[in-house]
Design a protein around this motif. Sequence first.
Motif, PDB file in Angstrom:
ATOM      1  N   GLY A 153       3.753  20.125  17.444  1.00 18.68           N
ATOM      2  CA  GLY A 153       2.534  19.978  18.230  1.00 18.68           C
ATOM      3  C   GLY A 153       1.897  18.626  17.983  1.00 18.68           C
ATOM      4  O   GLY A 153       2.226  17.930  17.010  1.00 18.68           O
ATOM      5  N   GLN A 154       1.003  18.247  18.859  1.00 12.69           N
ATOM      6  CA  GLN A 154       0.312  16.968  18.734  1.00 12.69           C
ATOM      7  C   GLN A 154      -1.016  17.158  18.024  1.00 12.69           C
ATOM      8  O   GLN A 154      -1.673  18.198  18.152  1.00 12.69           O
ATOM      9  CB  GLN A 154       0.088  16.342  20.111  1.00 12.69           C
ATOM     10  N   ALA A 155      -1.406  16.131  17.282  1.00 14.04           N
ATOM     11  CA  ALA A 155      -2.670  16.180  16.552  1.00 14.04           C
ATOM     12  C   ALA A 155      -3.162  14.764  16.312  1.00 14.04           C
ATOM     13  O   ALA A 155      -2.408  13.783  16.454  1.00 14.04           O
ATOM     14  CB  ALA A 155      -2.508  16.921  15.231  1.00 14.04           C
ATOM     15  N   LEU A 156      -4.413  14.646  15.953  1.00 14.96           N
ATOM     16  CA  LEU A 156      -5.000  13.362  15.577  1.00 14.96           C
ATOM     17  C   LEU A 156      -4.860  13.205  14.071  1.00 14.96           C
ATOM     18  O   LEU A 156      -5.288  14.077  13.299  1.00 14.96           O
ATOM     19  CB  LEU A 156      -6.471  13.298  15.984  1.00 14.96           C
ATOM     20  N   LEU A 157      -4.242  12.105  13.645  1.00 16.95           N
ATOM     21  CA  LEU A 157      -4.076  11.817  12.224  1.00 16.95           C
ATOM     22  C   LEU A 157      -5.220  10.921  11.790  1.00 16.95           C
ATOM     23  O   LEU A 157      -5.397   9.833  12.332  1.00 16.95           O
ATOM     24  CB  LEU A 157      -2.735  11.129  11.968  1.00 16.95           C
ATOM     25  N   SER A 158      -5.979  11.361  10.807  1.00 17.77           N
ATOM     26  CA  SER A 158      -7.181  10.635  10.393  1.00 17.77           C
ATOM     27  C   SER A 158      -7.132  10.369   8.895  1.00 17.77           C
ATOM     28  O   SER A 158      -6.939  11.289   8.088  1.00 17.77           O
ATOM     29  CB  SER A 158      -8.436  11.438  10.744  1.00 17.77           C
ATOM     30  N   VAL A 159      -7.313   9.099   8.537  1.00 19.52           N
ATOM     31  CA  VAL A 159      -7.418   8.678   7.137  1.00 19.52           C
ATOM     32  C   VAL A 159      -8.534   7.643   7.067  1.00 19.52           C
ATOM     33  O   VAL A 159      -8.337   6.484   7.464  1.00 19.52           O
ATOM     34  CB  VAL A 159      -6.102   8.081   6.605  1.00 19.52           C
ATOM     35  N   GLY A 160      -9.716   8.035   6.600  1.00 20.99           N
ATOM     36  CA  GLY A 160     -10.847   7.114   6.558  1.00 20.99           C
ATOM     37  C   GLY A 160     -11.200   6.642   7.953  1.00 20.99           C
ATOM     38  O   GLY A 160     -11.475   7.431   8.856  1.00 20.99           O
ATOM     39  N   SER A 161     -11.144   5.329   8.159  1.00 22.24           N
ATOM     40  CA  SER A 161     -11.469   4.764   9.470  1.00 22.24           C
ATOM     41  C   SER A 161     -10.231   4.614  10.360  1.00 22.24           C
ATOM     42  O   SER A 161     -10.341   4.151  11.489  1.00 22.24           O
ATOM     43  CB  SER A 161     -12.134   3.389   9.290  1.00 22.24           C
ATOM     44  N   ALA A 209      -0.734   6.519  -0.250  1.00 24.54           N
ATOM     45  CA  ALA A 209       0.190   6.595  -1.366  1.00 24.54           C
ATOM     46  C   ALA A 209       0.391   8.069  -1.689  1.00 24.54           C
ATOM     47  O   ALA A 209      -0.272   8.940  -1.118  1.00 24.54           O
ATOM     48  CB  ALA A 209      -0.336   5.833  -2.574  1.00 24.54           C
ATOM     49  N   ILE A 210       1.317   8.344  -2.606  1.00 26.76           N
ATOM     50  CA  ILE A 210       1.539   9.732  -3.012  1.00 26.76           C
ATOM     51  C   ILE A 210       0.248  10.289  -3.614  1.00 26.76           C
ATOM     52  O   ILE A 210      -0.346   9.692  -4.509  1.00 26.76           O
ATOM     53  CB  ILE A 210       2.702   9.829  -4.017  1.00 26.76           C
ATOM     54  N   GLY A 211      -0.175  11.430  -3.102  1.00 26.61           N
ATOM     55  CA  GLY A 211      -1.418  12.048  -3.557  1.00 26.61           C
ATOM     56  C   GLY A 211      -2.603  11.790  -2.642  1.00 26.61           C
ATOM     57  O   GLY A 211      -3.651  12.440  -2.795  1.00 26.61           O
ATOM     58  N   SER A 212      -2.469  10.881  -1.675  1.00 26.43           N
ATOM     59  CA  SER A 212      -3.557  10.609  -0.728  1.00 26.43           C
ATOM     60  C   SER A 212      -3.727  11.795   0.223  1.00 26.43           C
ATOM     61  O   SER A 212      -2.836  12.643   0.362  1.00 26.43           O
ATOM     62  CB  SER A 212      -3.264   9.336   0.063  1.00 26.43           C
ATOM     63  N   GLN A 213      -4.873  11.833   0.898  1.00 26.83           N
ATOM     64  CA  GLN A 213      -5.181  12.906   1.824  1.00 26.83           C
ATOM     65  C   GLN A 213      -5.102  12.411   3.270  1.00 26.83           C
ATOM     66  O   GLN A 213      -5.570  11.317   3.591  1.00 26.83           O
ATOM     67  CB  GLN A 213      -6.598  13.442   1.562  1.00 26.83           C
ATOM     68  N   VAL A 214      -4.472  13.221   4.120  1.00 27.69           N
ATOM     69  CA  VAL A 214      -4.409  12.964   5.555  1.00 27.69           C
ATOM     70  C   VAL A 214      -5.023  14.166   6.260  1.00 27.69           C
ATOM     71  O   VAL A 214      -4.643  15.312   5.991  1.00 27.69           O
ATOM     72  CB  VAL A 214      -2.959  12.755   6.039  1.00 27.69           C
ATOM     73  N   THR A 215      -5.964  13.921   7.156  1.00 27.02           N
ATOM     74  CA  THR A 215      -6.624  14.993   7.891  1.00 27.02           C
ATOM     75  C   THR A 215      -6.027  15.115   9.277  1.00 27.02           C
ATOM     76  O   THR A 215      -5.908  14.120   9.996  1.00 27.02           O
ATOM     77  CB  THR A 215      -8.138  14.737   7.991  1.00 27.02           C
ATOM     78  N   LEU A 216      -5.628  16.339   9.644  1.00 29.98           N
ATOM     79  CA  LEU A 216      -5.103  16.612  10.973  1.00 29.98           C
ATOM     80  C   LEU A 216      -6.168  17.316  11.802  1.00 29.98           C
ATOM     81  O   LEU A 216      -6.806  18.257  11.331  1.00 29.98           O
ATOM     82  CB  LEU A 216      -3.853  17.491  10.899  1.00 29.98           C
TER      83      LEU A 216
END
Length: 414
Positions: A100-108, A159-166
Amino acid sequence: MFGAFERAVAVRYLRARKGERFVSIIAIFSLVGIALGVATLIIVMSVMNGFKADLLSRILGMQGDLTVYGAGPTLSDYDAVRDRILHVPGVIRAAPVVEGQALLSVGSTNTGGMVRGMRAEDLDRVPAVGGHIIDGNLADLKGDTIAVGATFAARAGLAIGSQVTLLSPNGAATAFGTIPRIKAYRVVAIFDTGVSDYNLGYVFIPLDAAQTFFQTGDTASDITVSVADPTHVQSRTEAIRAALAGRPVRVMDWTTSNNAFFAAVTVEGNVMFLILTLIILVAAFNVISSMIMMVKDKSRDIAILRTIGASRGAVLRIFLMCGAFVGVTGTAIGTLLGVVFCLNIERLRQWLQHVTGTTLFDPTVYYLEHLPAQLDPAEVVEIVAIALALSLAATIYPSWKAARTDPVEALRHE
């Protein structure tokens, strides 16, 4: 066919004497033209072949050779369907996918992307991903975790351990409107497929996490299948249809889903072959002009040869050998140059980039991150045959004119 006398005269005519250097220079230019035409045709067609093969392997390495869809939007008994597919001869991999499609958000940093849910063991067997992990480990793809591409990781500073918001636009309906689903995932792996678009726009999460995020329940969007020989995927497609007879599924292979794209690449290759063959044709016309000038320059010698007993056939063969030398030598040099260039094309590209300090093959523009070249022996033989045929055909008319020379007319004013 060619006697010692004829060979000796032909070699003598190819060596320029004082006052005859202009004709020899024209012949050299003809030789160089044929060599450059053959080399260019071999190089361009090899790059086109390499581009098509590399692109095919990368696209199929990510998407699979064929896909099995359910009759509806999802496939419920996906594990049973997968097991039946794996029993089909020639199938090497089958994996259920929730997509499925989603918006990938990391900070700005925010970008749209394709989210694919797969089991970690299945994802590890995907050629474009499993063998190209540059950081982290796919074995950790469990729970609320995610694997991202190198381009997206570099752009978002991951980097490994960072957070990505979907963020999914298909959320829950409330009195205040639809509320999008939002979920944060921890990065456990970074992959580099070699294709910029995939590295930027594709992310992977566990299958059960994707089912929860997209609210599909215990179903899959499709099953991606890889076969041993993608070039003959149609036979495997029919075999899978037969194995799944009675089930409400649809099977689509890459020749159908990407047919227009690869057909366009094939047509472009054929057009390039025809256009670049004109270079050899132009060089062949140069052979005609140089041979006509040689016949004109040697008219007195031809008359003398005829008067001492040389036949018209002998004169014809002498000038055929002269023209053949130019064509065969030019073709041989061009073939050698083209093959050597193709075998070292990536080293040459890197050297030129180092010397000039510029990017000669931008992956964001050309879709691939290196310059591929794949020599096809049959195609090289075809190019050599065309070059020899054109260059030898170019010698026929001047040689015939030389054989038709009248000794009396040629020596009348001598």
